[in-house]
Design a protein around this motif. Structure first.
Motif, short mmCIF file in Angstrom:
data_model
loop_
_atom_site.label_atom_id
_atom_site.label_comp_id
_atom_site.label_asym_id
_atom_site.label_seq_id
_atom_site.Cartn_x
_atom_site.Cartn_y
_atom_site.Cartn_z
N TYR A 58 1.05 -1.39 -0.01
CA TYR A 58 -0.46 0.47 -0.16
C TYR A 58 0.76 1.42 0.13
O TYR A 58 0.85 1.99 -1.19
CB TYR A 58 -1.24 -0.18 1.08
N ASP B 251 -13.23 -6.53 -9.81
CA ASP B 251 -12.82 -5.89 -9.69
C ASP B 251 -11.83 -4.37 -9.47
O ASP B 251 -10.96 -5.18 -9.30
CB ASP B 251 -13.31 -6.05 -7.86
N GLU B 252 -12.11 -3.36 -9.20
CA GLU B 252 -11.38 -2.24 -9.76
C GLU B 252 -10.20 -2.02 -8.11
O GLU B 252 -8.92 -2.04 -8.33
CB GLU B 252 -12.15 -0.98 -9.78
N ASP B 253 -10.49 -2.29 -7.30
CA ASP B 253 -10.13 -2.34 -6.00
C ASP B 253 -9.19 -3.69 -6.46
O ASP B 253 -8.02 -3.34 -5.43
CB ASP B 253 -10.74 -2.44 -4.52
N THR C 291 -6.33 -3.70 -8.04
CA THR C 291 -5.05 -2.73 -8.42
C THR C 291 -3.98 -2.69 -6.59
O THR C 291 -2.91 -2.92 -6.56
CB THR C 291 -5.90 -0.95 -7.03
N TYR C 292 -5.03 -3.60 -6.23
CA TYR C 292 -3.92 -4.22 -4.77
C TYR C 292 -3.24 -5.63 -5.23
O TYR C 292 -2.17 -5.12 -5.19
CB TYR C 292 -5.38 -4.63 -3.89
N GLN D 128 -5.01 -8.87 2.46
CA GLN D 128 -6.12 -8.19 2.17
C GLN D 128 -6.28 -6.80 3.26
O GLN D 128 -6.38 -5.74 3.25
CB GLN D 128 -7.00 -8.87 1.99
N PRO E 292 -10.67 0.35 1.03
CA PRO E 292 -10.64 -0.34 -0.29
C PRO E 292 -10.27 -1.63 0.28
O PRO E 292 -9.47 -1.84 1.17
CB PRO E 292 -9.37 0.43 -1.39
N LEU E 293 -11.25 -2.39 -0.61
CA LEU E 293 -11.10 -4.58 -0.43
C LEU E 293 -12.43 -4.38 0.68
O LEU E 293 -12.68 -6.11 0.84
CB LEU E 293 -10.33 -4.34 -0.19
#
Length: 420
Positions: free
Chosen positions: A78, A319-321, A324-325, A345, A382-383
């Motif tokens: 992150y 899923d966009e999150d 990205t993750y 996560q 996020p997530l």
């Protein structure tokens, strides 16, 4: 089934320890009687105008290395991503990057305390580390030293008690919350059920059992027919599984935190032809790392709880999150494969929550950081799954106290509303 309880694997981590990251830190004074640098507004150790350093002690080797490694990888990823974007803007107007210093404690309390001692003078705050006994080992020292023990990976309610633990805050739901969610789901069933319980002989196991029993108390359709414990240092639970199988229970409440033991318990139950429904804690319910190796498809139902999106689930494939993750986890967290444990996560969410506190700090002090950290309301990190959120202002509760009960579907989990 969403539950809110209010009021009241291995990855090459050597590189992670050396990975430079950044963040901003500021803070305003608290009126809680704290003293020292925070009272004067002078910068606390571990923070400059350009960077802030966070420390982590967690198991990076041994039986719990899988989830322990994830507690470093997610938060490292992150802030690696944020650093690449230029850093985080703190509440004092400074933009800082975050440096992560992670040490291996092998899930040993004595080593965890030694790790804290070696880090405390060089880091701004400790965070993300896994384990109840390991975090407890240096909790009192952190209080005496006025070093934040922030958003750690333990469901021990002690860490969310503001009066008892003024420099602490847990991240994941407390054990009682998870146990209670299972109990409520089971009690809602229209059928009668016989329950067998195996729990870790410590605060982890006791908390889960306490929450479960409180929820099924008075339920005429639920009978607890056998209850056993095991030690976290045990290398086998075959004897306990054999005894519990003889109870002919149709529900197994399995409050275990040691990954290899959960896998062997699943396998032993099948060898005995004992095929109950299972309730598993969130930290030992990984589909890829535990359920599939354990042959979980043989059981009528495996239930767990969650508050985060699972990358393995087809429902979150686009899923966009999640995208990205996963990208950041590979690039900055030295974790190229889809994570087998949810702790990756969770620690990503820890990073996002820390960022929220950093953005509200008015002075570069630990005291100001704790004030900002305890002021977060309904943050959709996020997530996070729908219906869950981060709220840090409720005494007695960790940062996350909302969760969903889910049933294993062979590859991931589906949210459920009733016990089938």
């Amino acid at each position: 089934m969403n539950r809110h309880f209010g009021s009241r694997q291995a990855v090459g981590i050597a590189a992670v320890s050396a990975l430079a990251l950044t963040l901003t830190a500021c803070g305003g004074g608290r009126d809680s009687g704290r003293s020292g640098d925070a009272a004067e507004g002078a910068p606390s150790p571990g923070i400059t105008d350009d960077s802030v350093t966070l420390g982590i002690t967690t198991p990076l080797s041994g039986a719990t290395a899988g989830p322990g490694t994830c507690t470093v990888a997610g938060v490292t990823a992150y802030f690696g991503m944020k650093n690449a974007e230029g850093g985080v803007e703190f509440g004092d107007g400074q933009t800082r990057t975050v440096e992560i210093e992670a040490l291996d404690d092998t899930y040993d309390p004595q080593q965890a305390a030694a790790n804290y001692d070696s880090l405390k003078d060089d880091v701004f705050a400790m965070t993300a580390g896994l384990g109840t006994p390991t975090n407890r080992a240096w909790r009192e020292a952190a209080i005496a030293d006025e070093v934040p023990q922030a958003l750690i990976m333990t469901g021990d309610p002690l860490f969310s008690d503001t009066e008892e633990s003024p420099w602490q805050l847990g991240f994941v739901p407390i054990y009682q919350n998870e146990g209670e969610a299972f109990g409520e789901l089971l009690a809602s069933s229209s059928e009668e059920h016989r329950v067998a319980i195996l729990s870790q002989n410590d605060d982890f196991g006791a908390g889960y059992v306490e929450g479960f029993k409180s929820a099924v108390e008075g339920a005429d359709n639920i009978e607890i027919v056998e209850e056993l414990t095991y030690e976290a240092t045990d290398t086998s639970v075959d004897a306990q599984i054999t005894q519990l199988a003889a109870s002919d229970a149709d529900v197994f409440f399995n409050a275990m935190s040691v990954t290899p033991l959960v896998i062997s318990a699943l396998q032993q139950a099948q060898q005995l032809n004992w095929l109950p429904n299972w309730f598993l804690p969130s930290n030992t319910s990984s589909p890829g790392a535990i359920l599939q190796p354990g042959g979980a498809d043989a059981f009528p139902g495996i239930y767990s709880v969650s508050f985060s999106k699972a990358p393995q689930s087809p429902a979150f494939a686009e899923d966009e999150d999640v995208q990205t993750y996963l990208s950041a986890l590979a690039e900055y967290g030295n974790y190229p494969d889809p994570p087998a444990f949810p702790h990756c996560q969770w620690s990503w969410m820890v990073g996002a929550t820390l960022e929220q506190a950093f953005m509200e700090m008015e002075e570069p002090t630990r005291d100001s950081f704790m004030e900002a950290l305890r002021s977060i309301e309904d943050f959709q990190a996020p997530l996070m799954l729908e219906g869950t959120a981060v709220t840090t202002s409720e005494d007695g509760q960790p940062a996350v106290s909302t969760l969903n009960v889910q049933k294993y579907n062979g590859t991931g989990y589906d949210t459920v509303e009733s016990f089938e």
